[in-house]
Design an enzyme around this catalytic site. Structure first.
Site, PDB file in Angstrom:
ATOM      1  N   SER A   1       0.841  -1.206   0.000  1.00  0.00           N
ATOM      2  CA  SER A   1       0.000   0.000   0.000  1.00  0.00           C
ATOM      3  C   SER A   1       0.869   1.246   0.000  1.00  0.00           C
ATOM      4  CB  SER A   1      -0.885   0.034   1.244  1.00  0.00           C
ATOM      5  OG  SER A   1      -0.112   0.358   2.389  1.00  0.00           O
ATOM      6  N   ASP A   2       0.351   2.313  -0.549  1.00  0.00           N
ATOM      7  CA  ASP A   2       0.958   3.612  -0.284  1.00  0.00           C
ATOM      8  C   ASP A   2       0.698   3.919   1.196  1.00  0.00           C
ATOM      9  OD1 ASP A   2       2.229   6.044  -0.480  1.00  0.00           O
ATOM     10  OD2 ASP A   2       1.156   6.661  -2.280  1.00  0.00           O
TER      11      ASP A   2
END
Ligand SMILES: *[C@@H]1O[C@H](CO)[C@@H](O)[C@H](O)[C@H]1NC(C)=O
Ligand SMILES: *[C@@H]1O[C@H](CO)[C@@H](O)[C@H](O)[C@H]1NC(C)=O
Ligand SMILES: *[C@@H]1O[C@H](CO)[C@@H](O)[C@H](O)[C@H]1NC(C)=O
Ligand SMILES: *[C@@H]1O[C@H](CO)[C@@H](O)[C@H](O)[C@H]1NC(C)=O
Ligand SMILES: *[C@@H]1O[C@H](CO)[C@@H](O)[C@H](O)[C@H]1NC(C)=O
Ligand SMILES: *[C@@H]1O[C@H](CO)[C@@H](O)[C@H](O)[C@H]1NC(C)=O
Ligand SMILES: *[C@@H]1O[C@H](CO)[C@@H](O)[C@H](O)[C@H]1NC(C)=O
Ligand SMILES: *[C@@H]1O[C@H](CO)[C@@H](O)[C@H](O)[C@H]1NC(C)=O
Ligand SMILES: *[C@@H]1O[C@H](CO)[C@@H](O)[C@H](O)[C@H]1NC(C)=O
Ligand SMILES: *[C@@H]1O[C@H](CO)[C@@H](O)[C@H](O)[C@H]1NC(C)=O
Ligand SMILES: *[C@@H]1O[C@H](CO)[C@@H](O)[C@H](O)[C@H]1NC(C)=O
Ligand SMILES: *[C@@H]1O[C@H](CO)[C@@H](O)[C@H](O)[C@H]1NC(C)=O
Length: 802
Positions: free
Chosen positions: A291-292
């Site tokens: 994920s960012d």
């Protein structure tokens, strides 16, 4: 806290009632129905495909399986969930298994927060060099620094944003709005980083094309306004935005980082169509979807949708905080709502590249200085990691490469009467706030403050997580002074734009100046989009004032692209150099070009116009939206399809000032003798559906079907390099832009020398995406072939029937 955590609870309850987890997860992505009728809500694609190790990872996968077999459920949850620690992202060590954890560091042009490390040219400069070899060397040297500093995972490279809008705040972190150019260079970059034994994380997947409302926001009464939804049709997705990701995966990218925005109404890190469907199924991706930072808005729903690693782990930015993963994974597995096999696959996807790159053997410890300056200092967690000494990882060869690439990524746009290279001018003026050394610090991290966008100080890297801490920098003014003074020239300078526009030019003496070098800059940073594509700090007035006293004004632009240059036809502007973001050797790179030690060979990886309003803005933003009460108000419809940057100007048949692919040299080149050759006779229209899916997709897509060649000659008197470019114009069946780049080669030539360049056209290069059949298809009929020195200077033409 968020609406979707409430939904997660519903989902959990459903599962206890034995409602299929599939349907439950599908519901999770359908929760924000978009209001724009031409786009569908992202369809559910389940279950998440398992890693199989195809493409050369089988042996590493076996090691990962052996490791997995020794893990408790809590330890598995730990491998997939970030924890505070010394790096910008951390996976906790498991001392019992001699696993020292994983250190993740920004970013695309440097180990962002490190000291005694290098700041390389930005990917924008790499793109402007059009040089695969320099892209590879840069990535290998950068990867070496990451490794020597104990970073297993580099949060680089970037091909999203691609550059849909010239105003996008992060375009400079990536290469070019052209998918083919970005695809070629991202492959070299992934290979280079991983050749040093460091994992590449290609980001941000996908359609992260603007910064404005990239994340959800909260209204004063705590209502959540969802992040922007990038609504893209399937054809554009494949032919433009997904294209370079396919190259990165084909090159073996260990990780892919999902993005903050929504795609067709569903968040990037829990969109099963893009993660399970496009990434893992269609492109055969074997690594892990990370994920960012803080882009995770669900637990089980995100995991079922294909997310493998949650970074930084918690749901708050600053320290250890509750996570949708971590302990929630343990609970979900124990109560049967999340299958163990999915968690096992997440762990295998994370650990296989680790073994593939031999990070289990003698990997250097995390640099000792890192935790003192890190994002998440959390000393009580840092103690879990074994830290090494503070090491200086800079090397002479790296400094040389940075200087070379800084010059190679500089594009000569105008050169009236061969004013450049300079011929020992004795009275030189240097002007503009971009000329001088940094004045308010060597590090521009802030996402909100625009801390790098201050008045006086050169711009060699943009801001935000993609920036770098300058352990050293050579300012243009300093490099020019030492160069000019070596032969006794006078250098007069004014580096305050305010002073230039308010009369300080009257202090110059003696006049006239032989040559004036005016440095302008355009700031851009993660966190906000550009308000203007004009160079900043009153640039138009500054150019007008300097040219009024100097008939030989050489304008150097640093910073973000693309640009509008209203003064480009001013006769006193005799030369223009788009010098981009060259990194720490910026001053040396530009003096090499100015004095002719290096013959400019950069080419524009985007378009330059005269006026700002010639651009299709493609940014969703307004005062009303900023104050909206509608949680679903932020919608970006990519109705222009593939027509961005030059493909947009071509479609509108609009004139531009300097076109995509353009750039001058101090010598001249010619092109002749175009040939086309069919490599595979009677090729099928579509790839064999039974051919293996390896990383990068169906292997048939990567097979060469045709070749085009042409001969480039240096017709001038100086050694130099040019970029031969191949553009294809597809028949109507393909629904393609007027022309699309499908080949390029940088050619270095001595005076009088000629070389034949060969462009290999792979199946994907001569195909279009057929949405109905969900396959790439080679169109029937003639494909127009143009070879030239820019997108609008196609000197050789031919046709091809594949
Ligand atoms: C988005 O919607 C368009 C139009 O319906 C569709 O073609 C495309 O496949 C969808 N993409 C995703 C990722 O959901
Ligand atoms: C993944 O592998 C597990 C066995 O480890 C199997 O039960 C499951 O069905 C596989 N999933 C897919 C999508 O192939
Ligand atoms: C599970 O996630 C929620 C956020 O949705 C969080 O509040 C909670 O503390 C987490 N629980 C555990 C055990 O990590
Ligand atoms: C632990 O790792 C070190 C360093 O890589 C190695 O020398 C040692 O043999 C390993 N021990 C075990 C039990 O694997
Ligand atoms: C790391 O440190 C924290 C805080 O001191 C502790 O709670 C945690 O259990 C430690 N170990 C791991 C594997 O995170
Ligand atoms: C360039 O050269 C031409 C021909 O010698 C001359 O007429 C013109 O004035 C020159 N332009 C400048 C800006 O020096
Ligand atoms: C730009 O220059 C003009 C002319 O000197 C001046 O009036 C104006 O205030 C300047 N603007 C900025 C932002 O410096
Ligand atoms: C160009 O420079 C000359 C010499 O300084 C000056 O006389 C002339 O006005 C300038 N032209 C413009 C358009 O500024
Ligand atoms: C977005 O809109 C707001 C309000 O109109 C404006 O202040 C801001 O500058 C805009 N941002 C960009 C990047 O144009
Ligand atoms: C918050 O404000 C929005 C818009 O005014 C409204 O629709 C919503 O019901 C409010 N929420 C709460 C919890 O008051
Ligand atoms: C033209 O190109 C062909 C194919 O590359 C090559 O064999 C031939 O020598 C070239 N001719 C010239 C004059 O360069
Ligand atoms: C190359 O140099 C020769 C001799 O100095 C000169 O006559 C000729 O014009 C030059 N050619 C070009 C293209 O500059």
């Amino acid at each position: 806290m968020y609406y979707w955590s409430f939904f997660g609870l519903q989902c959990f309850v459903n599962m206890l009632r034995s409602i299929a987890w599939l349907a439950c997860a599908a519901n999770a992505v359908a929760q924000f129905n978009i209001i724009h009728t031409q786009y569908e809500t992202s369809p559910p694609v389940y279950p998440s495909p398992n890693i199989t190790g195809v493409g050369g990872w089988i042996e590493a996968l076996e090691k990962a399986k052996a490791f997995l077999s020794q893990l408790s459920l809590e330890e598995k949850a730990g491998i997939v969930t970030g924890t505070p620690g010394p790096c910008v992202g951390n996976i906790a060590p498991i001392p019992r298994l001699n696993f020292s954890g994983l250190c993740l560091q920004d970013g695309p042009l440097a180990i962002r927060q490190a000291v005694y490390a290098s700041v390389f040219p930005a990917q924008l400069s790499v793109a402007a060099s059009w040089d695969r070899s320099l892209a590879l060397q840069r990535a290998a040297l950068m990867g070496t620094e990451f490794r020597e500093k104990g970073s297993h995972i580099a949060l680089a490279p970037v091909v999203g944003p691609l550059g849909r809008s010239a105003f996008g705040g992060r375009n400079w972190e990536g290469f070019s709005p052209d998918a083919y150019l970005s695809g070629e260079l991202v492959a070299e970059t992934v290979i280079g980083i991983q050749s040093a034994g460091v994992q590449a994380t290609t980001k941000h997947f996908i359609a992260n094309e603007q910064e404005t409302q990239r994340n959800p926001s909260t209204r004063p009464n705590r209502t959540t306004i969802e992040a922007l939804s990038s609504n893209i049709d399937d054809k554009t997705m494949h032919e433009t935005y997904l294209w370079p990701f396919a190259n990165a995966i084909h090159a073996g990218s260990a990780s892919i980082m999902c993005s903050y925005n929504r795609i067709n109404g569903s968040y990037g890190c829990q969109n099963s169509k893009i993660l399970n469907g496009l990434l893992k199924d269609e492109l055969g991706f074997q690594g892990y979807a990370m994920s960012d930072w803080m882009a995770v808005h669900a637990g089980t729903a995100a995991i079922e949708a294909g997310l493998d690693m949650n970074m930084p782990g918690g749901i708050a930015f600053t320290s250890a905080s509750p996570s949708y993963f971590g302990g929630n994974i343990t609970i979900a597995v124990n109560n049967g709502s999340l299958p163990t096999r999915r968690v096992d696959d997440m762990v295998l996807r994370i650990m296989t590249p680790y073994y593939f790159l031999k990070q289990d053997i003698n990997f250097p410890p995390v640099d000792g200085y890192t935790p003192k300056i890190g994002f998440f200092p959390a000393p009580n967690y840092v103690k879990n990691f074994t830290l090494g000494p503070t090491v200086d990882v800079r090397k002479k060869e790296t400094t040389r490469l940075i200087r070379e690439l800084g010059a190679a990524g500089t594009v000569l746009l105008k050169n009236t009467n061969a004013t450049l290279p300079l011929k020992r001018p004795m009275n030189i003026g240097v002007f503009g706030n971009d000329a001088a050394d940094l004045t308010v610090g060597q590090y521009s991290l802030s996402l909100t403050g625009g801390d790098g966008n201050y008045d006086i100080g050169t711009l060699a890297a943009g801001g935000g997580s993609g920036t770098g801490r300058f352990s050293s920098i050579v300012a243009p003014l300093d490099a020019i002074k030492s160069r000019a003074q070596s032969y006794g020239a006078l250098v007069q300078y004014i580096t305050s734009n305010v002073a230039i526009t308010s009369g300080a030019l009257s202090t110059l003496a003696p006049l006239p100046l032989d040559a004036c070098i005016l440095f302008l800059k355009s700031w851009a940073s993660e966190g906000s989009d550009r308000v203007s594509v004009l160079p900043e700090w009153n640039s138009t007035t500054v150019v007008q004032r300097v040219t009024s006293v100097c008939a030989n004004t050489i304008v150097v632009l640093h910073g973000a692209s693309a640009n509008a240059l209203p003064w480009s036809s001013n006769p006193n502007v005799t030369a223009i150099l788009a010098a981009h973001m060259p990194g720490q050797e910026t001053g040396s790179s530009i003096t090499d070009i100015l004095w002719g030690d290096v013959n400019p060979s950069g080419r524009l990886p985007y378009t330059v116009t005269t006026a700002e309003d010639e651009w299709t803005r493609n940014i969703v933003n307004s005062t009303e939206l900023l104050g909206t009460k509608d949680p679903n108000a932020w919608q970006a419809d990519f109705t222009e399809g593939n027509e961005i940057d030059y493909k947009d100007f071509d479609a509108r048949n609009a004139s531009v000032k300097y076109e995509f692919g353009f750039g001058l040299s101090y010598t001249t080149f010619s092109l002749l003798n175009i040939t086309t050759q069919i490599v595979v006779a009677n090729a099928s229209r579509t790839p064999n559906p039974a051919a293996p899916i390896l990383p990068g997709g169906n292997v048939d897509l990567w097979a060469t079907l045709a070749r085009v060649s042409a001969t480039v000659s240096n017709t001038g008197n100086l050694t130099g390099a040019t970029v031969a470019q191949l553009y294809l114009s597809f028949p109507a069946e393909a629904g393609a832009p007027v022309r699309s780049l499908r080949g390029f080669e940088k050619v270095h030539l001595a005076p009088g020398e000629a070389k034949t360049v060969v462009f290999e056209l792979k199946r994907r290069d001569v195909s279009y995406w057929e949405t109905g059949a969900q396959t790439w298809r080679v169109p029937v009929g003639e494909i127009g072939v143009g070879v030239g020195f820019s997108s609008r200077d196609l000197r050789l033409k031919s046709t091809l029937r594949v």
